[in-house]
Design a protein around this motif. Structure first.
Motif, PDB file in Angstrom:
ATOM      1  N   ALA A 156      -3.363   2.253   2.878  1.00  0.00           N
ATOM      2  CA  ALA A 156      -3.225   2.299   1.603  1.00  0.00           C
ATOM      3  C   ALA A 156      -3.741   1.245   0.746  1.00  0.00           C
ATOM      4  N   SER A 157      -3.274   0.178   1.342  1.00  0.00           N
ATOM      5  CA  SER A 157      -3.508  -1.104   0.279  1.00  0.00           C
ATOM      6  C   SER A 157      -4.728  -1.478   0.271  1.00  0.00           C
ATOM      7  N   SER A 158      -5.617  -1.361   1.546  1.00  0.00           N
ATOM      8  CA  SER A 158      -7.208  -1.574   1.228  1.00  0.00           C
ATOM      9  C   SER A 158      -7.816  -0.568   0.497  1.00  0.00           C
ATOM     10  N   ALA A 159      -7.493   0.530   0.535  1.00  0.00           N
ATOM     11  CA  ALA A 159      -7.943   1.944  -0.322  1.00  0.00           C
ATOM     12  C   ALA A 159      -7.715   1.796  -1.595  1.00  0.00           C
ATOM     13  N   ILE A 160      -6.536   1.453  -2.151  1.00  0.00           N
ATOM     14  CA  ILE A 160      -6.136   1.266  -3.326  1.00  0.00           C
ATOM     15  C   ILE A 160      -6.520  -0.018  -4.076  1.00  0.00           C
ATOM     16  N   SER A 161      -6.923  -1.040  -3.242  1.00  0.00           N
ATOM     17  CA  SER A 161      -7.733  -2.342  -3.751  1.00  0.00           C
ATOM     18  C   SER A 161      -8.964  -2.075  -3.912  1.00  0.00           C
ATOM     19  N   GLN A 162      -9.758  -1.282  -3.212  1.00  0.00           N
ATOM     20  CA  GLN A 162     -10.948  -0.746  -3.391  1.00  0.00           C
ATOM     21  C   GLN A 162     -11.273  -0.011  -4.635  1.00  0.00           C
ATOM     22  N   LEU A 163     -10.283   1.043  -5.046  1.00  0.00           N
ATOM     23  CA  LEU A 163     -10.442   1.701  -6.004  1.00  0.00           C
ATOM     24  C   LEU A 163     -10.259   0.861  -7.211  1.00  0.00           C
ATOM     25  N   ARG A 164      -9.238  -0.106  -7.294  1.00  0.00           N
ATOM     26  CA  ARG A 164      -9.344  -1.040  -8.360  1.00  0.00           C
ATOM     27  C   ARG A 164     -10.505  -1.721  -8.421  1.00  0.00           C
ATOM     28  N   LYS A 219      -0.606   4.266   6.768  1.00  0.00           N
ATOM     29  CA  LYS A 219      -1.640   3.625   7.512  1.00  0.00           C
ATOM     30  C   LYS A 219      -2.687   4.809   7.969  1.00  0.00           C
ATOM     31  N   LYS A 220      -2.677   5.889   7.605  1.00  0.00           N
ATOM     32  CA  LYS A 220      -3.509   7.194   7.907  1.00  0.00           C
ATOM     33  C   LYS A 220      -4.804   6.955   7.577  1.00  0.00           C
ATOM     34  N   ASN A 221      -5.686   7.017   8.428  1.00  0.00           N
ATOM     35  CA  ASN A 221      -7.220   7.028   8.289  1.00  0.00           C
ATOM     36  C   ASN A 221      -7.582   5.681   7.877  1.00  0.00           C
ATOM     37  N   GLU A 222      -7.029   4.988   6.711  1.00  0.00           N
ATOM     38  CA  GLU A 222      -7.326   3.540   6.226  1.00  0.00           C
ATOM     39  C   GLU A 222      -5.991   3.449   5.645  1.00  0.00           C
ATOM     40  N   PHE A 264       2.002  -1.839  -1.233  1.00  0.00           N
ATOM     41  CA  PHE A 264       1.419  -1.170   0.034  1.00  0.00           C
ATOM     42  C   PHE A 264       1.380  -2.115   0.952  1.00  0.00           C
ATOM     43  N   GLN A 265       0.768  -3.128   0.900  1.00  0.00           N
ATOM     44  CA  GLN A 265       0.545  -4.358   1.870  1.00  0.00           C
ATOM     45  C   GLN A 265       1.953  -4.907   2.551  1.00  0.00           C
ATOM     46  N   ILE A 266       2.761  -4.745   1.553  1.00  0.00           N
ATOM     47  CA  ILE A 266       4.166  -5.389   2.130  1.00  0.00           C
ATOM     48  C   ILE A 266       4.630  -4.490   3.021  1.00  0.00           C
ATOM     49  N   ILE A 267       4.519  -3.071   2.702  1.00  0.00           N
ATOM     50  CA  ILE A 267       5.216  -1.999   3.580  1.00  0.00           C
ATOM     51  C   ILE A 267       4.389  -2.142   5.141  1.00  0.00           C
ATOM     52  N   GLU A 268       2.967  -2.152   5.118  1.00  0.00           N
ATOM     53  CA  GLU A 268       2.285  -2.310   5.978  1.00  0.00           C
ATOM     54  C   GLU A 268       2.356  -3.219   7.021  1.00  0.00           C
ATOM     55  N   THR A 269       2.625  -4.442   6.514  1.00  0.00           N
ATOM     56  CA  THR A 269       2.346  -5.893   7.336  1.00  0.00           C
ATOM     57  C   THR A 269       3.946  -6.252   7.961  1.00  0.00           C
ATOM     58  N   GLU A 270       4.941  -5.503   7.373  1.00  0.00           N
ATOM     59  CA  GLU A 270       6.295  -5.748   7.924  1.00  0.00           C
ATOM     60  C   GLU A 270       6.491  -5.140   9.113  1.00  0.00           C
ATOM     61  N   SER A 271       7.512  -5.850   9.894  1.00  0.00           N
ATOM     62  CA  SER A 271       7.905  -5.316  11.414  1.00  0.00           C
ATOM     63  C   SER A 271       9.079  -4.522  11.109  1.00  0.00           C
ATOM     64  N   GLU A 281       0.662  11.613   0.318  1.00  0.00           N
ATOM     65  CA  GLU A 281       1.454  10.861   1.288  1.00  0.00           C
ATOM     66  C   GLU A 281       1.587   9.404   1.143  1.00  0.00           C
ATOM     67  N   TRP A 282       0.622   8.675   0.715  1.00  0.00           N
ATOM     68  CA  TRP A 282       0.927   7.366   0.301  1.00  0.00           C
ATOM     69  C   TRP A 282       1.906   6.998  -0.904  1.00  0.00           C
ATOM     70  N   PHE A 283       1.745   7.917  -1.900  1.00  0.00           N
ATOM     71  CA  PHE A 283       2.758   7.657  -2.733  1.00  0.00           C
ATOM     72  C   PHE A 283       4.387   8.288  -2.597  1.00  0.00           C
ATOM     73  N   ASP A 284       4.360   9.269  -1.719  1.00  0.00           N
ATOM     74  CA  ASP A 284       5.451   9.519  -1.283  1.00  0.00           C
ATOM     75  C   ASP A 284       6.118   8.699  -0.212  1.00  0.00           C
TER      76      ASP A 284
END
Length: 597
Positions: free
Chosen positions: A305-313, A300-303, A279-286, A358-361
């Motif tokens: 996905a990378s940080s949220a999934i990392s938090q879940l981990r 990137k909606k609300n939060e 997710f972080q790769i997708i979020e940070t690329e231009s 939405e994230w996993f789609d």
């Protein structure tokens, strides 16, 4: 970029990563040696100075800290080593794939469906299939998305163009592609279905609505009271141990209810980390293409996905720790660790319940587009087709994408009006069936936004339906002929319902006698024309060539010839106008000694 430049890019990557890999292996050995020296030095110092307790304890403490730091660095080096190995392995497999060896890739044979409009006929799935040649997905959802995209491609011009732009942009980012794939292969992402995971977790016993939710606040107070009483010598050691045993029992009480949750989490921690990084790769690329921007925005909606999934981990890992000895003896009795992080995970799921889909789609779409971008990158001689506003399929030098480029014979296709059918006649083995599959596969590639094996192609995204490989069914007590009739009726019904179809048929009504076959084939062709059908019909029945005279604006004859000279049979595999002149069945039977002709 040429094909040779593509090969060179993979070879260069392999050489560069092999240098890095050799250095990583060397460093790993050195760090391992230092760890051993630290342990041996600690033992030696402790043995020599055993009488000096403070020095021994200090030595053990420092040695332990140094060992842990070296261990952490050692593990980091192993991850980097694995990353380089994956980059090398993937590049080597791509070089094999360019030479038509797709054995390293998943052909998803389980997704082949005889009832689908064209899946079985065009060999979409399985060994040496078009899916196997394209599929480079690293997630289970990405593989499913790619399969769905091929089976049910878009019929809208704007969607196809958007996908073309996304594939072109990703194709220009080979480092991003290589990085995404290697990261995705670092752990078994197939083990993680976040939707099911969330459901399983929610179905298990919930503690957030019971009295247990107060225990993370109560237990620290009880622990502090017990430690204070013991420290002030108000209670004796035995009483303190009994007291602490009671706290341990209270802390362990919920564990039996949390066992199923832990089992669902234990093997998924690495997968969660991998997904977070993807997710972080997708979020940070231009990105510039609208489709890639939309996919990025989904993450990137609300939060993010990378940080949220990392938090879940992190929550999952902490919950897992409550089942270890430190957790049972210290964390649960002092902080009710297990309840604290179970409630955090429950809240996470509740908070992100709608985001998960939405994230996993988004990651499934991105993963499938990565595969198509690699396909495009590996075929620089392919071209992106032009999407027409009205029905047509006009191609120059159209080739079969699964036939070796060195021997593939390429042909033109000219269908420019509606309704319109090409009637292709020809001898056995002359190339009729290959021609039909060539058109069908390239039409499918065009509809999913991928480049096609042609000098040029202009097409309209009609729904493709084929009948090239009908089979009987013993299970359904169904004859070959009846199975074929069912397929043809399906086509007629769909045309009558108003669907716009691109129809490809090979030797229709094969399961009946010649006279019935000719009558039925002519009647079917007339009905298809009257229902505004479009497509290509291949047949041995030369009589179907007469339809061009009856429908000069809707039927055009083409042929593949077999050339017989001096008892030698040869084929050009080039399509020509008109009705076939030479048939080869009797010649072949004679050569094989089957008949006395």
């Amino acid at each position: 970029m040429t094909l040779e430049q593509v090969k060179e890019s993979y070879s260069t990557l392999i050489l560069a990563e092999r240098v890095k890999l050799a250095q990583k292996k060397k460093t790993i050995f050195q760090v391992g040696t230092i760890r051993l020296v630290v342990v041996l030095a600690c033992i030696a110092i402790c043995y020599a100075l055993w009488s000096n307790t403070s020095v021994v304890l200090t030595t053990i403490g420092l040695s332990f800290i140094i060992f842990l730091l070296l261990l952490k660095y050692h593990n980091k080096l192993f991850i980097q080593k694995r990353y380089s190995e994956l980059l090398i392995e993937n590049a080597e497999n791509e070089l094999k794939g360019i030479n038509y060896d797709f054995s390293a890739f998943d052909g998803a044979a389980e997704k082949s469906d005889a009832s689908h409009s064209y899946s079985l006929d065009l060999d979409i799935f399985g060994n040496h299939s078009i899916f196997q040649s394209i599929n480079r997905t690293v997630t289970a959802s990405g593989k499913d998305k790619l399969a769905t995209t091929i089976l049910f491609p878009s019929e809208k011009k704007k969607d196809i163009i958007a996908r073309q732009e996304a594939i072109k942009e990703l194709c220009s980012k080979p480092q991003l592609i290589a990085h995404f794939r290697a990261i995705g292969q670092m752990s078994e992402t197939d083990n993680l279905d976040v939707k099911n995971f969330s459901t399983q977790f929610a179905e298990a016993k919930s503690f957030s609505q019971t009295f247990w939710r107060f225990m993370p606040y109560v237990m620290p107070c009880l622990a502090i009271i017990g430690i204070a009483l013991y420290g002030l010598e108000i209670i004796q050691t035995l009483i303190f141990l009994i007291y602490w045993g009671i706290l341990i029992s209270i802390g362990a009480a919920p564990l039996k209810y949390l066992k199923s949750k832990i089992e669902s989490l234990e093997k998924k921690l690495d997968s969660l980390q991998t997904y977070s990084e993807l997710f972080q790769i997708i979020e940070t690329e231009s990105f510039n293409s609208e489709l890639l921007k939309a996919i990025q925005q989904q993450t990137k909606k609300n939060e993010t996905a990378s940080s949220a999934i990392s938090q879940l981990r992190s929550y999952s890992n902490n919950l897992y720790q409550s089942f270890t000895f430190p957790g049972i003896l210290l964390l649960n009795p002092t902080m009710m660790w297990c309840i604290k992080y179970d409630i955090k995970i429950e809240k996470w799921i509740s908070q992100h319940e709608n985001d998960i889909t939405e994230w996993f789609d988004a990651i499934a779409q991105f993963d499938s587009l990565i595969s198509l971008a690699i396909f495009a990158y590996n075929h620089p001689d392919y071209t992106y087709p032009e999407v027409a506003d009205t029905f047509m399929f006009e191609a120059k030098d159209l080739g079969h994408p699964m036939i070796n480029r060195e021997i593939c014979v390429r042909n033109d296709v000219q269908i420019g009006t509606h309704p319109f059918f090409l009637v292709v006649t020809g001898a056995n083995m002359a190339g009729k069936s290959t021609y039909l599959r060539t058109v069908g596969l390239n039409h499918t590639l065009a509809c999913i936004g991928a480049p096609v094996y042609a000098t040029s192609l202009k097409f309209y995204p009609f729904r493709l339906v084929t009948n090239l490989r009908t089979s009987d069914s013993l299970a359904d007590n169904e004859s070959y002929f009846f199975a074929e009739l069912k397929r043809l009726k399906m086509i007629i019904d769909r045309l009558q319902s108003g669907e716009q179809l691109f129809i490809i048929l090979d030797e229709i009504l094969k399961g009946t006698n010649s006279e019935d076959k000719q009558k039925g084939s002519i009647a079917l062709m007339k009905q298809l024309v009257s229902l505004s059908g479009n497509g290509i019909i291949a047949t041995h029945d030369l009589i179907l060539g007469n339809l061009e005279k009856e429908y000069p604006d809707a039927v055009k004859n083409y042929r593949f010839e077999a050339d017989i000279k001096n008892e030698h049979l040869s084929f050009t595999y080039k399509i020509r106008e008109g009705v076939a002149q030479n048939m080869n069945a009797c010649f072949l039977m004679k050569k094989m000694g089957i008949t006395g002709l």
